[in-house]
Design a protein around this motif. Structure first.
Motif, short mmCIF file in Angstrom:
data_model
loop_
_atom_site.label_atom_id
_atom_site.label_comp_id
_atom_site.label_asym_id
_atom_site.label_seq_id
_atom_site.Cartn_x
_atom_site.Cartn_y
_atom_site.Cartn_z
N PHE A 224 -44.44 39.28 13.76
CA PHE A 224 -43.67 38.14 14.25
C PHE A 224 -42.63 38.58 15.28
CE2 PHE A 224 -45.79 35.46 11.39
CZ PHE A 224 -45.47 34.15 11.70
N ALA A 225 -42.15 39.81 15.17
CA ALA A 225 -41.25 40.31 16.21
C ALA A 225 -41.96 40.34 17.56
CB ALA A 225 -40.74 41.71 15.84
N VAL A 226 -43.25 40.69 17.55
CA VAL A 226 -44.05 40.67 18.78
C VAL A 226 -44.16 39.24 19.32
CG1 VAL A 226 -46.35 41.04 19.75
CG2 VAL A 226 -45.34 42.75 18.24
N LEU A 227 -44.43 38.28 18.43
CA LEU A 227 -44.51 36.88 18.86
C LEU A 227 -43.18 36.42 19.45
CD1 LEU A 227 -46.49 35.17 15.93
CD2 LEU A 227 -47.37 36.21 18.03
N GLY A 228 -42.07 36.80 18.81
CA GLY A 228 -40.76 36.45 19.35
C GLY A 228 -40.50 37.07 20.70
N PHE A 342 -42.34 33.62 4.63
CA PHE A 342 -42.13 32.92 5.90
C PHE A 342 -40.70 33.09 6.41
CE2 PHE A 342 -46.09 30.49 5.19
CZ PHE A 342 -46.61 30.56 6.48
N VAL A 343 -39.73 33.12 5.50
CA VAL A 343 -38.34 33.34 5.93
C VAL A 343 -38.21 34.69 6.62
CG1 VAL A 343 -36.00 33.78 5.09
CG2 VAL A 343 -37.27 31.80 4.25
N ILE A 344 -38.81 35.73 6.03
CA ILE A 344 -38.77 37.06 6.66
C ILE A 344 -39.46 37.03 8.02
CG2 ILE A 344 -39.66 39.42 6.45
CD1 ILE A 344 -39.25 39.13 3.41
N ALA A 345 -40.57 36.32 8.10
CA ALA A 345 -41.30 36.23 9.37
C ALA A 345 -40.45 35.58 10.44
CB ALA A 345 -42.60 35.45 9.17
N TYR A 346 -39.74 34.51 10.10
CA TYR A 346 -38.96 33.81 11.12
C TYR A 346 -37.65 34.52 11.44
CZ TYR A 346 -42.20 30.00 11.67
OH TYR A 346 -43.31 29.26 12.00
N VAL A 347 -37.13 35.31 10.50
CA VAL A 347 -36.02 36.19 10.85
C VAL A 347 -36.49 37.19 11.91
CG1 VAL A 347 -34.56 38.07 10.00
CG2 VAL A 347 -34.74 35.95 8.70
N ALA A 348 -37.72 37.70 11.74
CA ALA A 348 -38.30 38.63 12.72
C ALA A 348 -38.49 37.98 14.07
CB ALA A 348 -39.62 39.17 12.20
N LEU A 349 -38.68 36.68 14.08
CA LEU A 349 -38.89 35.97 15.34
C LEU A 349 -37.61 35.89 16.16
CD1 LEU A 349 -41.52 34.46 16.34
CD2 LEU A 349 -40.37 32.36 15.68
N SER A 350 -36.45 36.01 15.50
CA SER A 350 -35.18 35.75 16.18
C SER A 350 -34.29 36.97 16.35
CB SER A 350 -34.41 34.66 15.42
OG SER A 350 -34.21 35.05 14.07
N ILE A 351 -34.03 37.70 15.27
CA ILE A 351 -33.05 38.78 15.34
C ILE A 351 -33.43 39.86 16.35
CG2 ILE A 351 -31.86 40.57 14.02
CD1 ILE A 351 -31.01 37.70 13.37
N PRO A 352 -34.69 40.36 16.36
CA PRO A 352 -35.01 41.41 17.34
C PRO A 352 -34.83 40.98 18.79
CG PRO A 352 -36.66 41.33 15.60
CD PRO A 352 -35.80 40.13 15.42
N VAL A 353 -35.12 39.71 19.13
CA VAL A 353 -34.99 39.31 20.53
C VAL A 353 -33.53 39.20 20.94
CG1 VAL A 353 -37.23 38.15 20.58
CG2 VAL A 353 -35.19 36.82 20.03
N VAL A 354 -32.65 38.86 19.98
CA VAL A 354 -31.22 38.89 20.30
C VAL A 354 -30.80 40.33 20.55
CG1 VAL A 354 -28.90 38.44 19.42
CG2 VAL A 354 -30.72 36.79 19.00
#
Length: 397
Positions: A224-228, A342-354
């Protein structure tokens, strides 16, 4: 009155369309971020914060409304998700600054959080008998297909049509109206509880599942970090590192990672079950390294290849990991475990891109992108090693 086969197919297709339209809206702004930067003078860090606000809405909606459709019915929640998606469009249309755009992204996240669980179940429940076996995969394909179509459509409209910051949202409102009409015509599939229990879904992982949950969640985080990365920062890397400023091309590159994920989720069923999650991790490692190499060499071809490979690996690993965790969980705790995943997945979607936005201000875009790619590869490799170490124990059990 008994539903006819044709009405059953229409209800199934209508709810699937509403699902696709809603998820399409969540990635609509991706190729338009360069235009927002020019219009409002935003930094890359500001753009990543705007994107990350989306995850706040998703996580909040997942935890708060995760069980509501079981209590209130599918249709009220689907209509609420469509309303939130439309509200996000209106906020983007009216937005004239940072606050408006952040609120718009939070509301967009709410729409996705409602639809991720509710629409997936509704599509499965409404599937005609001939499609029941493929219903879960079809729901996943609609979800990921919508996420991929968002940047593609917005990129084409942003590059070749007038009003690039207006027309995409206006067109999307039209799709949502069709979605509302389809949901209103679809039958309700659950009976409303006499006394609805609307408590929030508390994330939890029972001890018996933690040994599998940790590597699966680590792999999910990396994917999910990749998707983000592609949804939030690909436009900046395309323009600032690869020298590409065509919005249609930017949208295509951002979209292909989701299309590849859909393909990976489909093909993973053809793999031996024990190899699905490890193979997904290994492919994400390769894809992340290709993305980093594309940035380091300023090569669009290598960068795009990395998007395709990483997206494919994410699809294989995500579906395999979620399925394995759900299967291993006690039936009465399956919902809570899935929500935690899913919560972990969506955290991965946001925190790394910040983090990308912060670090790029200090060392520049290219080194930051390469570093991010290496970190994702290391995370996936760590999950792979953990899974490999579990194999003897699993076999012995």
């Amino acid at each position: 009155m008994t539903d006819t086969p044709s009405s059953s197919r229409f209800a199934f297709a209508g709810v699937a369309f509403a699902f696709l339209a809603t998820m399409l809206g969540t990635t609509l702004p991706t190729p338009l971020y360069p235009l927002y930067r020019e219009a409002f003078g935003f930094s890359q860090l500001t753009i990543t914060v705007i994107f990350a606000a989306y995850a706040v809405g998703v996580i909040g909606a997942l935890l708060l409304t995760g069980r509501w459709s079981d209590q209130l019915g599918r249709r009220p929640l689907l209509l609420a998700g469509l309303a939130a998606s439309a509200a996000s469009d209106l906020l983007f249309l009216a937005g004239d600054g940072l606050t408006w755009l952040i609120v718009a992204r939070v509301v967009s996240g709410v729409s996705a959080g409602i639809f991720t669980g509710t629409a997936t179940v509704a599509v499965i429940e409404l599937a005609p008998e001939a499609r029941k076996r493929q219903a879960t995969l079809l729901a996943t394909a609609v979800n990921m297909g919508g996420l991929g179509l968002g940047p593609v459509c917005a990129g084409l409209l942003g590059e070749y049509a007038p009003g690039p910051l207006l027309l995409p949202y206006g067109a999307h409102l039209g799709l949502l109206l069709l979605g509302v009409l389809a949901v209103l015509r679809a039958p309700e599939t659950v009976t409303r509880a006499a006394r609805p229990d609307l408590r929030w879904q508390r994330p939890s992982v029972p001890p018996a599942v933690r040994g599998l949950f940790l590597p699966a969640a680590t792999a999910g985080f990396a994917g999910f970090a990749v998707l983000g990365f592609f949804t939030a920062t690909a436009p900046a890397f395309m323009k600032g590192v690869l020298g590409q400023d065509n919005l249609a091309l930017i949208g295509l590159v951002a979209g292909v990672v989701f299309f590849a994920s859909t393909l990976g989720q489909w093909l993973q069923e053809r793999l031996p079950q024990a190899w699905r999650l490890p193979l997904g991790c290994a492919v994400v490692v390769l894809g992340a390294l290709l993305v980093g190499a594309g940035i380091a060499r300023a090569s669009l071809a290598v960068f795009l290849a990395g998007a395709l490979v990483a997206g494919f690996g994410q699809g294989v690993g995500f579906r395999a990991g979620l399925g394995a965790v759900a299967t291993a969980s006690p039936a009465d705790q399956r919902g809570a475990v899935t929500s935690t995943f899913f919560v972990i997945a969506y955290v991965a979607l946001s925190i790394p891109v910040v983090g990308i936005g912060l670090v790029s201000r200090l060392v520049g875009l290219a080194p930051t992108g390469v570093g991010f790619s290496v970190l994702v590869a290391l995370l996936s490799a760590a999950a792979l090693v953990s899974l490999w170490r579990r194999r003897p124990a699993t076999a012995a059990g």
